[in-house]
Design a protein around this motif. Structure first.
Motif, PDB file in Angstrom:
ATOM      1  N   LYS A   1       7.298 -18.507  -1.380  1.00 48.78           N
ATOM      2  CA  LYS A   1       6.099 -17.746  -0.713  1.00 48.78           C
ATOM      3  C   LYS A   1       6.505 -16.517  -0.571  1.00 48.78           C
ATOM      4  O   LYS A   1       5.620 -15.533  -0.619  1.00 48.78           O
ATOM      5  CB  LYS A   1       5.573 -18.893   0.223  1.00 48.78           C
ATOM      6  CG  LYS A   1       4.149 -18.229   0.686  1.00 48.78           C
ATOM      7  CD  LYS A   1       3.470 -19.390   1.337  1.00 48.78           C
ATOM      8  CE  LYS A   1       2.161 -18.868   1.565  1.00 48.78           C
ATOM      9  NZ  LYS A   1       1.239 -20.023   1.983  1.00 48.78           N
ATOM     10  N   ALA A   2       7.584 -16.451   0.287  1.00 51.97           N
ATOM     11  CA  ALA A   2       8.078 -15.008   0.793  1.00 51.97           C
ATOM     12  C   ALA A   2       8.458 -14.028  -0.418  1.00 51.97           C
ATOM     13  O   ALA A   2       7.999 -12.994  -0.185  1.00 51.97           O
ATOM     14  CB  ALA A   2       9.374 -15.243   1.753  1.00 51.97           C
ATOM     15  N   GLN A   3       8.976 -14.586  -1.165  1.00 51.00           N
ATOM     16  CA  GLN A   3       9.341 -13.757  -2.673  1.00 51.00           C
ATOM     17  C   GLN A   3       7.907 -13.471  -3.308  1.00 51.00           C
ATOM     18  O   GLN A   3       7.744 -12.094  -3.841  1.00 51.00           O
ATOM     19  CB  GLN A   3      10.047 -14.485  -3.454  1.00 51.00           C
ATOM     20  CG  GLN A   3      11.560 -14.566  -2.801  1.00 51.00           C
ATOM     21  CD  GLN A   3      12.416 -15.630  -3.775  1.00 51.00           C
ATOM     22  OE1 GLN A   3      12.478 -15.542  -5.074  1.00 51.00           O
ATOM     23  NE2 GLN A   3      13.546 -16.162  -3.070  1.00 51.00           N
ATOM     24  N   VAL A   4       6.984 -14.278  -3.400  1.00 53.86           N
ATOM     25  CA  VAL A   4       5.937 -13.933  -4.086  1.00 53.86           C
ATOM     26  C   VAL A   4       4.980 -12.864  -3.150  1.00 53.86           C
ATOM     27  O   VAL A   4       4.336 -11.814  -3.851  1.00 53.86           O
ATOM     28  CB  VAL A   4       4.810 -15.060  -4.301  1.00 53.86           C
ATOM     29  CG1 VAL A   4       3.644 -14.825  -4.930  1.00 53.86           C
ATOM     30  CG2 VAL A   4       5.843 -16.029  -5.193  1.00 53.86           C
ATOM     31  N   MET A   5       5.296 -12.861  -1.940  1.00 59.23           N
ATOM     32  CA  MET A   5       4.435 -12.187  -0.838  1.00 59.23           C
ATOM     33  C   MET A   5       4.793 -10.725  -1.133  1.00 59.23           C
ATOM     34  O   MET A   5       4.340  -9.742  -1.105  1.00 59.23           O
ATOM     35  CB  MET A   5       4.474 -12.617   0.523  1.00 59.23           C
ATOM     36  CG  MET A   5       4.003 -11.523   1.498  1.00 59.23           C
ATOM     37  SD  MET A   5       1.991 -11.479   1.033  1.00 59.23           S
ATOM     38  CE  MET A   5       1.414 -12.760   2.158  1.00 59.23           C
ATOM     39  N   ARG A   6       6.175 -10.752  -1.274  1.00 64.94           N
ATOM     40  CA  ARG A   6       6.823  -9.416  -1.443  1.00 64.94           C
ATOM     41  C   ARG A   6       6.337  -8.763  -2.738  1.00 64.94           C
ATOM     42  O   ARG A   6       6.018  -7.424  -2.517  1.00 64.94           O
ATOM     43  CB  ARG A   6       8.413  -9.556  -1.385  1.00 64.94           C
ATOM     44  CG  ARG A   6       9.129  -7.982  -1.581  1.00 64.94           C
ATOM     45  CD  ARG A   6       9.112  -7.380  -0.139  1.00 64.94           C
ATOM     46  NE  ARG A   6       8.394  -6.269  -0.354  1.00 64.94           N
ATOM     47  CZ  ARG A   6       7.615  -5.372   0.574  1.00 64.94           C
ATOM     48  NH1 ARG A   6       7.554  -6.042   1.742  1.00 64.94           N
ATOM     49  NH2 ARG A   6       7.225  -4.506   0.435  1.00 64.94           N
ATOM     50  N   ILE A   7       6.246  -9.474  -3.580  1.00 66.01           N
ATOM     51  CA  ILE A   7       5.671  -8.890  -5.053  1.00 66.01           C
ATOM     52  C   ILE A   7       4.282  -8.518  -4.789  1.00 66.01           C
ATOM     53  O   ILE A   7       3.938  -7.314  -5.423  1.00 66.01           O
ATOM     54  CB  ILE A   7       6.024  -9.998  -6.165  1.00 66.01           C
ATOM     55  CG1 ILE A   7       7.358 -10.198  -6.318  1.00 66.01           C
ATOM     56  CG2 ILE A   7       5.148  -9.534  -7.443  1.00 66.01           C
ATOM     57  CD1 ILE A   7       7.727 -11.458  -7.361  1.00 66.01           C
ATOM     58  N   VAL A   8       3.458  -9.215  -4.374  1.00 67.41           N
ATOM     59  CA  VAL A   8       1.977  -8.910  -4.097  1.00 67.41           C
ATOM     60  C   VAL A   8       1.884  -7.726  -3.592  1.00 67.41           C
ATOM     61  O   VAL A   8       1.231  -6.796  -3.788  1.00 67.41           O
ATOM     62  CB  VAL A   8       1.400 -10.100  -3.359  1.00 67.41           C
ATOM     63  CG1 VAL A   8      -0.053  -9.629  -2.913  1.00 67.41           C
ATOM     64  CG2 VAL A   8       1.053 -11.272  -4.484  1.00 67.41           C
ATOM     65  N   GLN A   9       2.850  -7.591  -2.353  1.00 68.43           N
ATOM     66  CA  GLN A   9       2.815  -6.485  -1.399  1.00 68.43           C
ATOM     67  C   GLN A   9       3.046  -5.190  -2.192  1.00 68.43           C
ATOM     68  O   GLN A   9       2.658  -3.992  -1.931  1.00 68.43           O
ATOM     69  CB  GLN A   9       3.573  -6.473  -0.211  1.00 68.43           C
ATOM     70  CG  GLN A   9       2.884  -7.393   0.923  1.00 68.43           C
ATOM     71  CD  GLN A   9       4.005  -7.827   2.092  1.00 68.43           C
ATOM     72  OE1 GLN A   9       5.175  -7.494   1.993  1.00 68.43           O
ATOM     73  NE2 GLN A   9       3.480  -8.417   3.047  1.00 68.43           N
ATOM     74  N   ASP A  10       4.161  -5.368  -2.786  1.00 73.46           N
ATOM     75  CA  ASP A  10       4.677  -4.188  -3.774  1.00 73.46           C
ATOM     76  C   ASP A  10       3.623  -3.762  -4.698  1.00 73.46           C
ATOM     77  O   ASP A  10       3.400  -2.577  -5.001  1.00 73.46           O
ATOM     78  CB  ASP A  10       5.944  -4.528  -4.543  1.00 73.46           C
ATOM     79  CG  ASP A  10       6.897  -4.508  -3.730  1.00 73.46           C
ATOM     80  OD1 ASP A  10       6.936  -4.124  -2.408  1.00 73.46           O
ATOM     81  OD2 ASP A  10       8.141  -5.160  -3.993  1.00 73.46           O
ATOM     82  N   ALA A  11       2.910  -4.688  -5.370  1.00 77.03           N
ATOM     83  CA  ALA A  11       2.056  -4.347  -6.669  1.00 77.03           C
ATOM     84  C   ALA A  11       0.769  -3.729  -5.899  1.00 77.03           C
ATOM     85  O   ALA A  11       0.179  -2.677  -6.282  1.00 77.03           O
ATOM     86  CB  ALA A  11       1.583  -5.626  -7.222  1.00 77.03           C
ATOM     87  N   ASN A  12       0.079  -4.184  -4.540  1.00 74.78           N
ATOM     88  CA  ASN A  12      -0.831  -3.784  -3.849  1.00 74.78           C
ATOM     89  C   ASN A  12      -0.567  -2.203  -3.417  1.00 74.78           C
ATOM     90  O   ASN A  12      -1.665  -1.475  -3.351  1.00 74.78           O
ATOM     91  CB  ASN A  12      -1.221  -4.516  -2.773  1.00 74.78           C
ATOM     92  CG  ASN A  12      -1.956  -5.797  -3.146  1.00 74.78           C
ATOM     93  OD1 ASN A  12      -2.317  -5.947  -4.270  1.00 74.78           O
ATOM     94  ND2 ASN A  12      -2.283  -6.508  -2.167  1.00 74.78           N
ATOM     95  N   ARG A  13       0.542  -2.076  -3.155  1.00 73.33           N
ATOM     96  CA  ARG A  13       1.003  -0.881  -2.599  1.00 73.33           C
ATOM     97  C   ARG A  13       0.887   0.268  -3.632  1.00 73.33           C
ATOM     98  O   ARG A  13       0.270   1.299  -3.582  1.00 73.33           O
ATOM     99  CB  ARG A  13       2.455  -0.733  -1.678  1.00 73.33           C
ATOM    100  CG  ARG A  13       3.166   0.477  -1.504  1.00 73.33           C
ATOM    101  CD  ARG A  13       2.107   1.378  -0.373  1.00 73.33           C
ATOM    102  NE  ARG A  13       2.725   2.429   0.189  1.00 73.33           N
ATOM    103  CZ  ARG A  13       2.225   3.389   0.499  1.00 73.33           C
ATOM    104  NH1 ARG A  13       0.724   3.421   0.681  1.00 73.33           N
ATOM    105  NH2 ARG A  13       2.729   4.526   0.957  1.00 73.33           N
ATOM    106  N   ALA A  14       1.586  -0.247  -4.886  1.00 71.95           N
ATOM    107  CA  ALA A  14       1.379   0.547  -6.104  1.00 71.95           C
ATOM    108  C   ALA A  14       0.031   1.026  -6.687  1.00 71.95           C
ATOM    109  O   ALA A  14      -0.199   2.009  -6.742  1.00 71.95           O
ATOM    110  CB  ALA A  14       2.446   0.174  -7.230  1.00 71.95           C
ATOM    111  N   ALA A  15      -0.831   0.071  -6.342  1.00 74.96           N
ATOM    112  CA  ALA A  15      -2.203   0.268  -6.755  1.00 74.96           C
ATOM    113  C   ALA A  15      -2.824   1.031  -5.865  1.00 74.96           C
ATOM    114  O   ALA A  15      -3.782   2.115  -6.020  1.00 74.96           O
ATOM    115  CB  ALA A  15      -2.694  -0.976  -7.003  1.00 74.96           C
ATOM    116  N   SER A  16      -2.635   0.950  -4.512  1.00 76.05           N
ATOM    117  CA  SER A  16      -3.316   1.616  -3.536  1.00 76.05           C
ATOM    118  C   SER A  16      -2.889   3.195  -3.534  1.00 76.05           C
ATOM    119  O   SER A  16      -3.686   4.126  -3.123  1.00 76.05           O
ATOM    120  CB  SER A  16      -2.991   1.232  -2.009  1.00 76.05           C
ATOM    121  OG  SER A  16      -1.965   1.422  -1.756  1.00 76.05           O
ATOM    122  N   ILE A  17      -1.856   3.916  -4.096  1.00 74.44           N
ATOM    123  CA  ILE A  17      -1.216   4.951  -4.033  1.00 74.44           C
ATOM    124  C   ILE A  17      -1.849   5.628  -5.432  1.00 74.44           C
ATOM    125  O   ILE A  17      -1.176   6.762  -5.630  1.00 74.44           O
ATOM    126  CB  ILE A  17       0.101   5.108  -3.471  1.00 74.44           C
ATOM    127  CG1 ILE A  17       1.042   4.462  -4.444  1.00 74.44           C
ATOM    128  CG2 ILE A  17       0.260   4.917  -2.307  1.00 74.44           C
ATOM    129  CD1 ILE A  17       2.585   4.909  -4.167  1.00 74.44           C
TER     130      ILE A  17
END
Length: 135
Positions: free
Chosen positions: A49-65
């Motif tokens: 769950k922690a690894q998937v959360m990191r992937i989601v956060q990275d993707a959301n950050r990339a989309a947000s910028i």
């Protein structure tokens, strides 16, 4: 053998305490195995769950910028990053109202070793993330 002799041997058997530890161990062993299995599966679940959360956060950050230009590109990024973890992950990404929202759902059986968590009703691992867009 006389009845007195049998009675004496039975009485000696009841008084003998040798082997009690072995019997207690055999009685407690299934519970110990269940607790250790539950702990191991829970550790695997939380680690994933922690690894998937990191992937989601990275993707959301990339989309947000603006590095990932659409919800479909963000979803593709997440699916490719999850490739080694899950083949049947359900990924939903929306970009609306200056917010990138992602939901990833993975069957619990794909992230645990013994499906103990599935047996107690934890069927899906869900990871949710939101990020404000900066552009």
């Amino acid at each position: 053998m006389s009845a007195t002799h049998l009675k004496s041997r039975f009485s000696d058997f009841l008084k003998d305490s040798g082997g009690n530890v072995s019997i207690e161990f055999v009685l407690w062993l299934p519970l110990l195995v269940a607790v250790i299995t539950f702990a191991a599966d829970t550790a695997l679940y939380l680690s994933m769950k922690a690894q998937v959360m990191r992937i989601v956060q990275d993707a959301n950050r990339a989309a947000s910028i603006g590095r990932l230009t659409s919800a479909a590109a963000t979803e593709t990024f997440i699916r490719s990053a999850l490739g080694t973890y899950s083949d049947s992950a359900d990924v939903t990404v929306t970009i609306a109202n200056s917010m990138v929202t992602t939901l990833v759902e993975i069957p619990t059986g794909e992230v645990t070793a013994t499906n103990v968590l599935t047996a107690i009703g934890v069927d899906t691992m869900a990871v949710f993330g939101e990020h404000l867009t900066e552009i």
